[in-house]
Motif scaffolding. Structure first.
Motif, mmCIF file in Angstrom:
data_model
loop_
_atom_site.group_PDB
_atom_site.id
_atom_site.type_symbol
_atom_site.label_atom_id
_atom_site.label_comp_id
_atom_site.label_asym_id
_atom_site.label_seq_id
_atom_site.Cartn_x
_atom_site.Cartn_y
_atom_site.Cartn_z
ATOM 1 N N ILE A 215 0.861 -1.192 0.000
ATOM 2 C CA ILE A 215 0.000 0.000 0.000
ATOM 3 C C ILE A 215 0.895 1.238 0.000
ATOM 4 O O ILE A 215 1.710 1.409 0.913
ATOM 5 N N PRO A 216 0.789 2.116 -1.013
ATOM 6 C CA PRO A 216 1.639 3.321 -1.052
ATOM 7 C C PRO A 216 1.256 4.328 0.023
ATOM 8 O O PRO A 216 0.078 4.467 0.371
ATOM 9 N N VAL A 217 2.256 5.034 0.564
ATOM 10 C CA VAL A 217 2.036 6.067 1.575
ATOM 11 C C VAL A 217 2.806 7.324 1.167
ATOM 12 O O VAL A 217 3.728 7.241 0.346
ATOM 13 N N PRO A 218 2.459 8.491 1.715
ATOM 14 C CA PRO A 218 3.225 9.713 1.386
ATOM 15 C C PRO A 218 4.703 9.561 1.771
ATOM 16 O O PRO A 218 5.035 8.823 2.705
ATOM 17 N N PRO A 219 5.597 10.272 1.073
ATOM 18 C CA PRO A 219 7.036 10.074 1.293
ATOM 19 C C PRO A 219 7.564 10.597 2.620
ATOM 20 O O PRO A 219 8.652 10.226 3.037
ATOM 21 N N ASP A 220 6.814 11.459 3.323
ATOM 22 C CA ASP A 220 7.358 12.074 4.535
ATOM 23 C C ASP A 220 6.632 11.655 5.810
ATOM 24 O O ASP A 220 6.649 12.370 6.814
ATOM 25 N N VAL A 221 6.002 10.491 5.815
ATOM 26 C CA VAL A 221 5.295 10.035 7.018
ATOM 27 C C VAL A 221 6.296 9.539 8.062
ATOM 28 O O VAL A 221 7.424 9.161 7.740
ATOM 29 N N TYR A 255 -10.120 -10.017 5.786
ATOM 30 C CA TYR A 255 -9.284 -9.532 6.883
ATOM 31 C C TYR A 255 -9.194 -8.004 6.843
ATOM 32 O O TYR A 255 -9.331 -7.390 5.781
ATOM 33 N N LEU A 256 -8.907 -7.412 8.019
ATOM 34 C CA LEU A 256 -8.797 -5.952 8.145
ATOM 35 C C LEU A 256 -7.416 -5.578 8.688
ATOM 36 O O LEU A 256 -6.827 -6.318 9.470
ATOM 37 N N MET A 257 -6.957 -4.400 8.277
ATOM 38 C CA MET A 257 -5.700 -3.852 8.805
ATOM 39 C C MET A 257 -5.850 -2.333 8.923
ATOM 40 O O MET A 257 -6.368 -1.684 8.009
ATOM 41 N N ARG A 258 -5.390 -1.789 10.046
ATOM 42 C CA ARG A 258 -5.399 -0.334 10.240
ATOM 43 C C ARG A 258 -3.963 0.155 10.408
ATOM 44 O O ARG A 258 -3.157 -0.490 11.079
ATOM 45 N N ALA A 259 -3.673 1.284 9.772
ATOM 46 C CA ALA A 259 -2.348 1.891 9.879
ATOM 47 C C ALA A 259 -2.505 3.365 10.233
ATOM 48 O O ALA A 259 -3.422 4.036 9.743
ATOM 49 N N HIS A 260 -1.603 3.850 11.086
ATOM 50 C CA HIS A 260 -1.656 5.247 11.520
ATOM 51 C C HIS A 260 -0.261 5.851 11.380
ATOM 52 O O HIS A 260 0.718 5.268 11.844
ATOM 53 N N PHE A 261 -0.158 7.015 10.733
ATOM 54 C CA PHE A 261 1.125 7.694 10.541
ATOM 55 C C PHE A 261 1.017 9.149 10.963
ATOM 56 O O PHE A 261 -0.047 9.770 10.836
ATOM 57 N N GLY A 262 2.161 9.703 11.401
ATOM 58 C CA GLY A 262 2.250 11.136 11.611
ATOM 59 C C GLY A 262 2.755 11.806 10.342
ATOM 60 O O GLY A 262 3.498 11.204 9.566
ATOM 61 N N LEU A 263 2.306 13.053 10.111
ATOM 62 C CA LEU A 263 2.763 13.821 8.947
ATOM 63 C C LEU A 263 3.483 15.071 9.448
ATOM 64 O O LEU A 263 2.828 16.033 9.888
ATOM 65 N N PRO A 264 4.805 15.093 9.414
ATOM 66 C CA PRO A 264 5.527 16.244 9.968
ATOM 67 C C PRO A 264 5.383 17.507 9.139
ATOM 68 O O PRO A 264 5.441 18.613 9.648
ATOM 69 N N SER A 265 5.200 17.357 7.850
ATOM 70 C CA SER A 265 5.118 18.541 6.980
ATOM 71 C C SER A 265 3.662 18.890 6.694
ATOM 72 O O SER A 265 2.793 18.037 6.707
ATOM 73 N N ILE A 266 3.428 20.154 6.427
ATOM 74 C CA ILE A 266 2.090 20.584 6.017
ATOM 75 C C ILE A 266 2.181 21.130 4.601
ATOM 76 O O ILE A 266 3.221 21.598 4.158
ATOM 77 N N THR A 267 1.077 21.044 3.865
ATOM 78 C CA THR A 267 1.076 21.514 2.483
ATOM 79 C C THR A 267 0.942 23.031 2.451
ATOM 80 O O THR A 267 0.518 23.666 3.430
ATOM 81 N N ARG A 268 1.253 23.615 1.312
ATOM 82 C CA ARG A 268 1.152 25.067 1.156
ATOM 83 C C ARG A 268 -0.296 25.530 1.316
ATOM 84 O O ARG A 268 -0.577 26.567 1.898
ATOM 85 N N ASP A 269 -1.226 24.697 0.789
ATOM 86 C CA ASP A 269 -2.645 25.049 0.916
ATOM 87 C C ASP A 269 -3.063 25.131 2.381
ATOM 88 O O ASP A 269 -3.836 25.996 2.783
ATOM 89 N N ASP A 270 -2.534 24.166 3.202
ATOM 90 C CA ASP A 270 -2.857 24.199 4.632
ATOM 91 C C ASP A 270 -2.286 25.456 5.279
ATOM 92 O O ASP A 270 -2.933 26.106 6.100
#
Length: 337
Positions: A215-221, A255-270
């Motif tokens: 499963i792909p995830v953002p590069p900075d998680v 079957y089920l799987m849950r994943a939780h990540f932190g995102l240190p960076s914020i986008t410009r829109d945010d």
């Protein structure tokens, strides 16, 4: 360092600019690693296999136990759209053989080939759904093509050892054997949550081994945490993905799987307060398709079957044929919503 060996190989494979013998087994029998020295009597006469009608098999082969192993291996290429529609499905198959037979045996292989049933007047069996219409068939040079074109019989004298007897393709609609759904919830650029649901859509008596769901995830998680009902989950930062491994996936299970990540960076829109409603305006370029790897033994997705494998040899020995079926993933991808 290998100049002499390469020169010898070219000398033996080409004769007056025409290909003579390209079979590696035959070439290995009279080209050695130690300076390619040969006895005087072997220099004066060509190898038996070159003057023989069956150039891919030497005469006088003997085995203590006469056996032949046949593997029908199918790879499923699949692309599923984010809404669940199958955009592309294709089966690439191969019949692989490993032969340990003495002498010069004649083999006949029978498959549940639709055109063969029709050619032999058994069109009822071809209509009953128990036959397969193979496309783009490619044979090993040992198969008698004239006989195949005449009555669809696969007749051949096999090389000794391992070889691919034939490859084929089926461009047919196949429902996904392993279905994966992903729900991604970004929380204003601070963290991101995944809920992955996977379901096996084959019969309960079959088992998929060594299933890997990427499963792909953002590069900075960062700060990954996982919770799954079965198997192991690993975060691979170098590939920007999470791999969920299930050792054995029985048919008809979910079957089920849950994943939780932190995102240190914020986008410009945010940062500028321009995020859309219900979550941050995240960059979604990382959302590559989900990839699935698997292997299902004793199962073929096309329904191809070996009906018989006859072994005929002049000495009349009894040989044991072993047949095995395997379905594996090819380019198997499901796009994320």
């Amino acid at each position: 360092d290998n100049f002499v060996i390469i020169y010898e190989l070219l000398d033996e494979t080409m004769d007056h600019g025409l290909p003579q013998s390209l079979d590696s087994t035959i070439l290995r029998s009279f080209i050695t690693q130690e300076g390619n020295r040969m006895a005087d009597d072997s220099k004066s006469k060509p190898p038996v296999a070159l003057t023989n009608a069956v150039s891919w098999r030497a005469e006088g082969i003997k085995h203590k136990k006469n056996e032949i192993f046949l593997d029908v291996v199918e790879k499923l290429n699949l692309l599923v759209a984010a809404n669940g529609t199958v955009l592309h499905s294709e089966i690439n198959g191969a019949v692989k053989m490993k032969s340990f037979l003495s002498g010069m045996p004649e083999l006949k292989l029978g498959l549940n080939d639709k055109l063969m049933f029709e050619a032999t007047g058994r069109s009822g069996q071809s209509r009953s759904g128990k036959s397969v219409e193979l496309e783009d068939i490619k044979f090993h040079q040992c198969v008698r093509l004239a006989r195949f074109e005449n009555d669809r019989t696969i007749s051949f004298i096999p090389p000794d050892g391992e070889f691919d007897l034939m490859t084929y393709r089926l461009d047919t609609h196949v429902k996904p054997l392993i279905w994966v759904e992903a729900v991604v919830e970004p929380h204003r650029g601070s963290r991101i949550e995944y809920m992955i649901k996977t379901r096996s859509q084959f019969k309960s008596r079959s088992v998929a081994n060594n299933v890997e769901i990427s499963i792909p995830v953002p590069p900075d998680v960062d700060s990954p945490s996982f919770k799954s009902s079965v198997g192991n989950v690993t975060y691979l930062p170098d590939k920007d993905c999470v791999v969920w491994t299930i050792k054995q996936f029985h048919g008809g299970r979910e079957y089920l799987m849950r994943a939780h990540f932190g995102l240190p960076s914020i986008t410009r829109d945010d940062a500028e307060g321009k995020a859309g409603s219900g979550g941050g305006g995240m960059d979604t370029s990382w959302k590559k398709p989900i990839g699935v790897k698997f292997e299902i033994p004793y199962f073929t997705v096309s329904g191809i079957q070996v009906r018989y494998l006859k072994i005929i040899e002049r000495s009349g020995y009894q040989a044991l044929p072993w047949v095995r079926y395997i379905t594996a993933n090819g380019d198997y991808q499901l796009r994320m919503a």
